[in-house]
Write a protein that holds these residues in place. Structure first.
Motif, short mmCIF file in Angstrom:
data_model
loop_
_atom_site.label_atom_id
_atom_site.label_comp_id
_atom_site.label_asym_id
_atom_site.label_seq_id
_atom_site.Cartn_x
_atom_site.Cartn_y
_atom_site.Cartn_z
N PHE A 136 1.03 -1.39 -0.07
CA PHE A 136 0.09 -0.09 -0.36
C PHE A 136 0.87 1.24 0.34
CE2 PHE A 136 -1.71 2.90 2.19
CZ PHE A 136 -2.94 3.24 2.01
N ALA A 137 1.87 1.38 0.82
CA ALA A 137 2.75 2.42 1.36
C ALA A 137 3.23 2.76 -0.39
CB ALA A 137 3.85 1.94 1.72
N GLY A 138 4.21 1.59 -1.28
CA GLY A 138 4.63 1.09 -2.72
C GLY A 138 3.46 2.38 -3.67
N SER A 139 2.28 1.84 -2.92
CA SER A 139 1.36 2.42 -4.65
C SER A 139 1.49 4.13 -4.43
CB SER A 139 -0.02 1.62 -4.73
OG SER A 139 -0.75 0.95 -3.03
N SER A 140 0.85 3.90 -3.01
CA SER A 140 1.00 5.01 -2.74
C SER A 140 1.82 6.92 -2.94
CB SER A 140 0.15 5.62 -1.59
OG SER A 140 -0.78 4.40 -0.61
N PHE A 141 2.99 5.93 -2.28
CA PHE A 141 3.70 6.88 -2.50
C PHE A 141 4.27 7.68 -4.83
CE2 PHE A 141 7.99 7.76 -4.06
CZ PHE A 141 8.38 8.86 -2.83
N SER A 142 3.94 6.30 -4.97
CA SER A 142 3.74 6.37 -6.01
C SER A 142 2.74 7.44 -7.22
CB SER A 142 4.19 5.15 -6.89
OG SER A 142 3.42 4.21 -7.07
N MET A 143 2.29 7.09 -6.60
CA MET A 143 0.55 7.77 -7.01
C MET A 143 0.99 9.14 -6.56
SD MET A 143 -2.31 8.38 -9.15
CE MET A 143 -3.06 8.79 -9.02
N TRP A 144 1.67 9.38 -5.32
CA TRP A 144 1.93 10.59 -5.13
C TRP A 144 2.66 11.38 -5.66
CZ3 TRP A 144 5.66 13.11 -3.13
CH2 TRP A 144 6.22 14.25 -2.55
N LEU A 145 3.78 10.79 -6.15
CA LEU A 145 4.63 11.37 -7.31
C LEU A 145 4.18 11.95 -8.35
CD1 LEU A 145 7.25 12.42 -7.18
CD2 LEU A 145 7.99 9.90 -7.54
N VAL A 146 3.56 10.36 -8.84
CA VAL A 146 3.35 11.27 -10.64
C VAL A 146 2.56 12.14 -10.56
CG1 VAL A 146 1.53 9.71 -12.22
CG2 VAL A 146 3.28 8.58 -11.05
N TRP A 147 1.01 12.01 -9.62
CA TRP A 147 0.57 13.78 -9.64
C TRP A 147 1.35 14.53 -9.85
CZ3 TRP A 147 -4.34 14.40 -11.42
CH2 TRP A 147 -4.61 15.77 -10.73
N GLN A 148 1.82 15.14 -8.59
CA GLN A 148 2.70 15.87 -8.45
C GLN A 148 3.62 16.38 -9.28
OE1 GLN A 148 2.13 18.18 -6.00
NE2 GLN A 148 1.36 16.06 -4.88
N VAL A 149 4.05 15.59 -9.85
CA VAL A 149 4.95 16.11 -11.38
C VAL A 149 4.01 16.20 -12.11
CG1 VAL A 149 6.35 14.23 -13.25
CG2 VAL A 149 6.93 13.97 -11.33
N SER A 150 2.84 15.52 -12.38
CA SER A 150 1.88 15.33 -13.94
C SER A 150 1.37 17.04 -13.56
CB SER A 150 0.98 14.86 -13.43
OG SER A 150 0.17 14.70 -12.75
N VAL A 151 1.33 17.26 -12.84
CA VAL A 151 0.64 19.33 -11.84
C VAL A 151 1.87 19.74 -12.72
CG1 VAL A 151 -0.39 20.72 -10.66
CG2 VAL A 151 -1.30 17.70 -10.31
N ILE A 152 2.82 19.83 -12.35
CA ILE A 152 3.72 20.61 -12.55
C ILE A 152 4.38 20.34 -13.79
CG2 ILE A 152 6.93 21.22 -12.57
CD1 ILE A 152 5.92 19.45 -9.19
N LEU A 153 4.44 19.76 -14.50
CA LEU A 153 4.11 19.31 -16.00
C LEU A 153 3.14 20.39 -16.55
CD1 LEU A 153 5.57 15.82 -17.01
CD2 LEU A 153 6.84 18.13 -16.93
N GLY A 154 2.25 20.02 -15.79
CA GLY A 154 1.30 21.10 -16.94
C GLY A 154 0.57 22.54 -16.77
N VAL A 155 1.29 22.91 -15.44
CA VAL A 155 1.84 23.91 -15.57
C VAL A 155 2.96 24.91 -16.19
CG1 VAL A 155 2.72 26.04 -13.24
CG2 VAL A 155 1.35 24.01 -12.67
N MET A 156 4.12 24.39 -16.00
CA MET A 156 5.40 24.50 -17.07
C MET A 156 4.69 24.76 -18.59
SD MET A 156 8.40 21.96 -15.38
CE MET A 156 9.59 23.03 -16.71
N VAL A 157 4.47 23.55 -19.27
CA VAL A 157 3.60 23.87 -20.52
C VAL A 157 2.64 24.61 -20.59
CG1 VAL A 157 1.89 21.86 -22.22
CG2 VAL A 157 4.34 20.99 -20.44
N GLY A 158 1.20 24.44 -19.85
CA GLY A 158 0.78 25.60 -19.79
C GLY A 158 -0.33 24.97 -20.78
N SER A 159 -0.89 26.65 -21.38
CA SER A 159 -1.47 26.50 -22.81
C SER A 159 -1.29 25.83 -24.14
CB SER A 159 -2.57 27.29 -23.53
OG SER A 159 -1.38 28.80 -23.22
N GLY A 160 -0.26 25.28 -23.50
CA GLY A 160 0.32 24.68 -25.68
C GLY A 160 0.35 23.02 -26.51
N ILE A 161 -0.80 22.79 -24.51
CA ILE A 161 -1.16 21.15 -25.15
C ILE A 161 -2.86 21.93 -25.44
CG2 ILE A 161 -2.09 19.16 -24.35
CD1 ILE A 161 -0.70 19.86 -21.81
#
Length: 241
Positions: A136-161
Motif C-alpha cells: 500500500f505504501a509503495g502504490s500510494s507513494f508512487s501515485m502521489w509522485l506521479v500526480w505532483q509531477v504531472s501537475v507541475i508539467l501542466g503548469v510548465m506547459v501551460g496552454s501549449g497542449i
C-alpha cells in the motif's frame, strides 16, 4: 515483516501502480494547465496541489474559484467530493491501527483511489493474510509522485497542449483498469453496474453529489446481493447435510 520482504512489497506496489500512471498523467496535466491559465503562480499551484492531493476536488475548486463562487460553496463542494475518503479510511483502519502514528499520518495523507483499490484487490487475493501495508505504501507513494509531477508539467506547459488531444478521456480509462480486476463475484458486479448507472443518471446533481449518491447506491446493491447469497448458501449446505 523483515526489511527485505518489506522492500520487495514496496517495489511491487510501485510496479502495480505504474500501468495506471498514463491515465493519471493527463488529469494532472489538465489540472496544471487550468490553474496556470487562471493566473495562479507556480508556487500557489504547487501549494494547492500538495495541500489538496485530490485531483477531482482540486479541479472543482479551480472551476468555482474561476466563477468567483462563495468560499463556503467551494468548501462544501470539496468536502462532499472527498467524502469517499472516509469510506477508504474506515476500510483501512483495522489494518493500520498497529502502525505508529509517524507511519499512519503519511500513509493517511497519501491515500488515493488507485492505491486503495489496488491494495483491496491484493488483499482479496490473499484473504487469510494481513493486508500488506508495504505494498500500500509503495502504490500510494508512487501515485502521489506521479500526480505532483504531472501537475507541475501542466503548469510548465501551460496552454501549449491542444484541446484536440482530449486528455480528459484517459481519466475514466485508468479507473476502469482498476475496476475490472476487482469484479470477482455477483455482489461486486452488482455494485459496479449500479454505481456506474447511478453516476451517469445523477451526473447533473449540484455540488458533485452524484458521486456520493452513486457510491452509496453501489455499496447498497453489493450488500443486498451478498446478504441474499448467504441464506441460499446456508440452505444448500443444510440440504446436503
Amino acid at each position: 515483516m523483515h526489511a527485505s520482504a518489506g522492500r520487495q512489497s514496496f517495489q511491487q506496489g510501485i510496479q502495480a501502480l505504474l500501468p495506471l500512471a498514463p491515465g493519471v498523467l493527463p488529469f494532472g496535466l489538465v489540472t496544471g494547465v487550468t490553474a496556470a491559465n487562471q493566473g495562479y503562480s507556480f508556487f500557489e499551484i504547487l501549494g494547492m496541489t500538495l495541500l489538496f492531493y485530490a485531483g477531482s476536488a482540486q479541479m472543482a475548486a479551480l472551476q468555482l474559484l474561476n466563477e468567483q463562487a462563495l468560499p463556503l460553496v467551494i468548501l462544501i463542494t470539496v468536502v462532499v467530493i472527498n467524502l469517499r475518503f472516509l469510506m477508504y479510511s474506515a476500510a483501512l483502519a483495522p489494518h493500520m491501527h498497529r502502525l505508529p502514528a509517524k507511519a499512519r499520518w503519511p500513509l493517511g495523507y497519501m491515500i488515493s483511489d488507485q492505491s486503495f483499490a489496488l491494495s483491496m484487490v491484493r488483499n482479496q487475493q490473499q484473504p487469510h493474510a494481513p493486508m500488506d501495508l508495504w505494498f500500500f505504501a509503495g502504490s500510494s507513494f508512487s501515485m502521489w509522485l506521479v500526480w505532483q509531477v504531472s501537475v507541475i508539467l501542466g503548469v510548465m506547459v501551460g496552454s501549449g497542449i491542444p484541446a484536440s488531444w482530449s486528455l480528459d478521456f484517459a481519466i475514466p480509462l485508468s479507473f476502469l483498469a482498476i475496476l475490472v480486476p476487482a469484479i470477482r463475484n455477483s455482489a461486486s458486479l452488482s455494485a459496479a453496474l449500479t454505481g456506474g448507472l447511478v453516476a451517469v443518471l445523477a451526473h447533473g446533481l449540484p455540488y458533485n453529489l452524484g458521486l456520493i449518491v452513486a457510491s452509496v447506491s453501489g455499496i447498497a446493491a453489493g450488500l443486498l446481493v451478498e446478504t441474499r447469497k448467504k441464506p441460499a448458501a446456508s440452505h444448500q449446505q443444510g440440504a446436503k447435510a
